[in-house]
Design a protein around this motif. Structure first.
Motif, short mmCIF file in Angstrom:
data_model
loop_
_atom_site.label_atom_id
_atom_site.label_comp_id
_atom_site.label_asym_id
_atom_site.label_seq_id
_atom_site.Cartn_x
_atom_site.Cartn_y
_atom_site.Cartn_z
N GLY A 295 0.73 -1.21 0.01
CA GLY A 295 0.07 -0.09 -0.11
C GLY A 295 0.69 1.28 0.03
N ILE A 296 2.32 1.26 -0.34
CA ILE A 296 3.12 2.22 -0.27
C ILE A 296 3.49 2.78 -1.48
CG2 ILE A 296 5.39 3.36 0.76
CD1 ILE A 296 3.23 2.41 2.69
N ASP A 297 2.91 3.77 -2.05
CA ASP A 297 3.16 4.21 -3.47
C ASP A 297 4.57 4.78 -3.61
OD1 ASP A 297 0.57 3.64 -4.25
OD2 ASP A 297 -0.38 5.60 -3.66
N ASP A 298 5.07 5.36 -2.65
CA ASP A 298 6.39 6.09 -2.57
C ASP A 298 7.52 5.14 -2.74
OD1 ASP A 298 5.27 8.52 -2.86
OD2 ASP A 298 5.48 8.95 -0.79
N ARG A 299 8.54 5.44 -3.57
CA ARG A 299 9.73 4.29 -3.37
C ARG A 299 10.35 4.47 -2.48
NH1 ARG A 299 14.43 4.31 -8.27
NH2 ARG A 299 15.56 2.50 -7.46
N VAL A 300 10.86 3.29 -1.69
CA VAL A 300 11.73 3.36 -0.58
C VAL A 300 13.15 3.86 -0.88
CG1 VAL A 300 12.92 2.24 1.19
CG2 VAL A 300 10.71 1.20 0.60
N ASP A 301 13.36 5.27 0.07
CA ASP A 301 14.55 5.86 0.00
C ASP A 301 15.75 5.02 0.55
OD1 ASP A 301 16.59 7.49 -0.24
OD2 ASP A 301 15.52 9.29 0.81
N VAL A 302 16.51 4.27 -0.02
CA VAL A 302 17.45 3.34 0.68
C VAL A 302 18.58 4.33 1.20
CG1 VAL A 302 19.24 1.95 0.07
CG2 VAL A 302 17.09 1.85 -1.01
N GLU A 303 18.90 5.54 0.47
CA GLU A 303 19.88 6.39 1.14
C GLU A 303 19.60 6.89 2.45
OE1 GLU A 303 22.81 7.10 -0.27
OE2 GLU A 303 22.43 5.88 -1.71
N GLN A 304 18.21 7.14 2.94
CA GLN A 304 17.63 7.39 4.08
C GLN A 304 18.05 6.54 5.19
OE1 GLN A 304 13.64 7.46 4.96
NE2 GLN A 304 13.75 9.26 5.94
N ILE A 305 18.44 5.15 4.99
CA ILE A 305 18.40 4.12 5.93
C ILE A 305 19.93 3.60 5.80
CG2 ILE A 305 17.40 2.48 4.47
CD1 ILE A 305 17.43 2.71 8.27
N ALA A 306 20.62 3.81 4.90
CA ALA A 306 21.74 3.16 4.52
C ALA A 306 22.74 3.15 5.38
CB ALA A 306 22.26 3.49 3.00
N SER A 307 22.94 4.42 5.98
CA SER A 307 23.86 4.80 7.17
C SER A 307 23.26 4.27 8.64
CB SER A 307 24.23 6.38 7.37
OG SER A 307 22.90 6.85 7.58
N GLY A 308 22.33 3.64 8.61
CA GLY A 308 21.72 3.39 9.81
C GLY A 308 21.58 1.64 9.70
N ALA A 309 22.16 1.10 9.02
CA ALA A 309 21.83 -0.58 8.77
C ALA A 309 23.02 -1.11 8.10
CB ALA A 309 20.60 -0.67 8.14
N HIS A 310 23.26 -2.34 8.35
CA HIS A 310 24.10 -3.28 7.45
C HIS A 310 23.28 -4.14 6.40
CE1 HIS A 310 26.19 -2.97 11.50
NE2 HIS A 310 27.28 -2.88 10.63
N ALA A 311 22.08 -4.23 6.53
CA ALA A 311 21.35 -5.09 5.65
C ALA A 311 19.94 -4.22 5.62
CB ALA A 311 21.37 -6.44 5.73
N VAL A 312 19.16 -4.15 4.37
CA VAL A 312 18.10 -3.77 4.36
C VAL A 312 17.21 -4.58 3.15
CG1 VAL A 312 16.54 -1.61 3.98
CG2 VAL A 312 18.64 -1.31 5.01
N ARG A 313 16.01 -5.10 3.60
CA ARG A 313 15.16 -5.83 2.79
C ARG A 313 13.83 -4.96 2.75
NH1 ARG A 313 16.42 -12.17 2.51
NH2 ARG A 313 18.58 -12.19 2.22
N THR A 314 13.03 -5.26 1.44
CA THR A 314 11.87 -4.84 1.36
C THR A 314 10.84 -5.86 1.13
OG1 THR A 314 11.92 -4.15 -0.92
CG2 THR A 314 12.17 -2.63 0.77
N TRP A 315 9.74 -5.89 1.60
CA TRP A 315 8.70 -6.93 1.13
C TRP A 315 7.44 -6.47 0.98
CZ3 TRP A 315 6.20 -10.93 5.21
CH2 TRP A 315 5.72 -11.80 4.65
N GLU A 316 6.81 -6.67 -0.12
CA GLU A 316 5.43 -5.99 -0.39
C GLU A 316 4.26 -6.71 0.14
OE1 GLU A 316 3.10 -4.72 -4.63
OE2 GLU A 316 5.09 -5.55 -4.84
N ALA A 317 4.19 -6.58 1.58
CA ALA A 317 3.33 -7.08 2.27
C ALA A 317 3.03 -6.22 3.73
CB ALA A 317 3.72 -8.29 2.87
N THR A 318 1.89 -6.59 4.43
CA THR A 318 1.75 -5.74 5.30
C THR A 318 2.40 -6.57 6.60
OG1 THR A 318 -0.36 -5.06 4.36
CG2 THR A 318 0.03 -4.74 6.96
N VAL A 319 3.49 -6.02 7.11
CA VAL A 319 4.31 -6.77 8.16
C VAL A 319 3.99 -6.29 9.42
CG1 VAL A 319 5.94 -7.19 6.44
CG2 VAL A 319 6.45 -5.31 8.03
N ALA A 320 3.92 -7.07 10.31
CA ALA A 320 3.88 -6.77 11.79
C ALA A 320 5.23 -6.02 12.01
CB ALA A 320 3.76 -8.28 12.67
#
Length: 347
Positions: free
Chosen positions: A165-190
């Protein structure tokens, strides 16, 4: 020597510091090159180790001589100094223990968005070893700053972002300095979070983003390893379904006594994993405090390409004196050994 090294590590020295100190003691005085040969530790790393030992008052480094000489301080004087420091520390800890009260209960029912954000931020700020997080993608903007501070403290961070339900693209640059690994999943996650194997948070996703429906709530649980493991297991299932959008480079080596998954991440992202030597610092009751060996293979699902044989498997195989030993983290059940921490170094 092994028993002396083990005893010194219980007083706060790393294994490599303890080995170097014992080598100095046995010789009384030695050059950096002699210590490197005696301990099988690189010359550059020995320089760092003797500086640390000098700061602890265990050795004296004479760098005005060529080559640099390292001399052991009289052990009785050194131990007396350490004993005085431990006594002062014990007094301070006792004082803090009697005066400190928990900020919130061990199990807390969270009903509002602001409270949940506050608990997540606190979990991240208090983390010392590792943080695993899954949240709706828009929520990451609020958590980016504390996550970045955690990474700068040396905490291992993995983040899963739900994009249903998120139209905007995930801004990876926003989180890159705060994580070692980032994944996205097109689902409503808890919304899930686990830190250091003892603190965990779980809630309905709408409590962080979108319309908060009546009756939905979250739980913040402290000092409960079993719950943290359960939350992490659920997180691992979500993680396996996600797509990798960011992976940090291998951290600078050597790494000393980092969390198991942090060490595994370093091995998996190194350009030649089988050239690495790993010391696994084991949980009690396994017949030894540590095992050391060269990496044979990894079985992990933290980063791509995944090598795990099943969801949630994160382990490695070491060649320990010619015998292959499999090592997993907390709760390991398919591996030979379970390690709390890993030390990783290049050869």
């Amino acid at each position: 020597m092994a028993e002396t090294v083990a005893q010194l590590t219980r007083f706060g020295l790393s294994e490599t510091e303890a080995r170097t100190y014992v080598a100095v003691l046995e010789r009384g005085s030695a050059t950096i090159a002699e210590l490197s040969t005696a301990t099988d530790i690189s010359t550059g790393y020995v320089y760092d180790l003797v500086e640390s030992l000098e700061d602890r008052g265990l050795v004296v480094v004479d760098d005005h001589r060529t080559p640099t000489q390292v001399r052991a301080v009289d052990p009785e004087s050194a131990i007396e100094s350490m004993t005085d420091e431990l006594s002062e520390l014990a007094t301070d800890l006792a004082k803090r223990h009697t005066e400190t009260e928990p900020d919130y209960p061990a199990v807390e029912l969270v009903r509002t968005r602001e409270t949940l954000y506050d608990r997540l931020e606190r979990l991240i700020e208090d983390a010392e070893q590792e943080v695993f997080l899954s949240v709706p993608a828009p929520a990451i903007s609020r958590l980016a700053a504390p996550l970045e501070r955690a990474v700068h403290r040396g905490v291992f961070v993995a983040v899963l972002l739900g994009t249903a339900g998120i139209d905007d693209r995930v801004d990876v640059e926003q989180i890159a300095s705060g994580a070692h690994a980032v994944r996205t999943w097109e689902a409503t996650v808890a919304s899930l979070a686990a830190a250091d194997g003892r603190v965990s948070i779980t809630s309905d996703s709408s409590l962080l983003h979108g319309k908060h429906r009546q009756g939905e709530y979250g739980l913040a649980i402290e000092q409960s390893p079993k719950n943290a493991i359960a939350i992490l297991s659920q997180w691992s299932n979500f993680w396996a379904a996600g797509d990798q959008v960011y992976r940090a480079d291998c951290p600078s080596l050597p790494l000393e006594r980092v969390s198991f998954r942090h060490g595994l991440f370093a091995v998996a992202t190194y350009h030649d994993p089988q050239s690495l030597t790993v010391t696994a610092h084991l949980f009690p009751g396994q017949g030894a405090e540590t095992v050391t060996g060269r990496v044979v293979e990894t079985k992990q699902g933290l980063v791509e390409p995944a090598t795990a044989e099943f969801t949630g498997q994160n382990g490695l195989v070491l060649d320990v004196e010619g015998t292959h030993r499999s090592v997993g983290g907390s709760g390991a059940y398919t591996e030979d050994l379970a390690a709390e921490l890993l030390s990783v170094r290049e050869e």
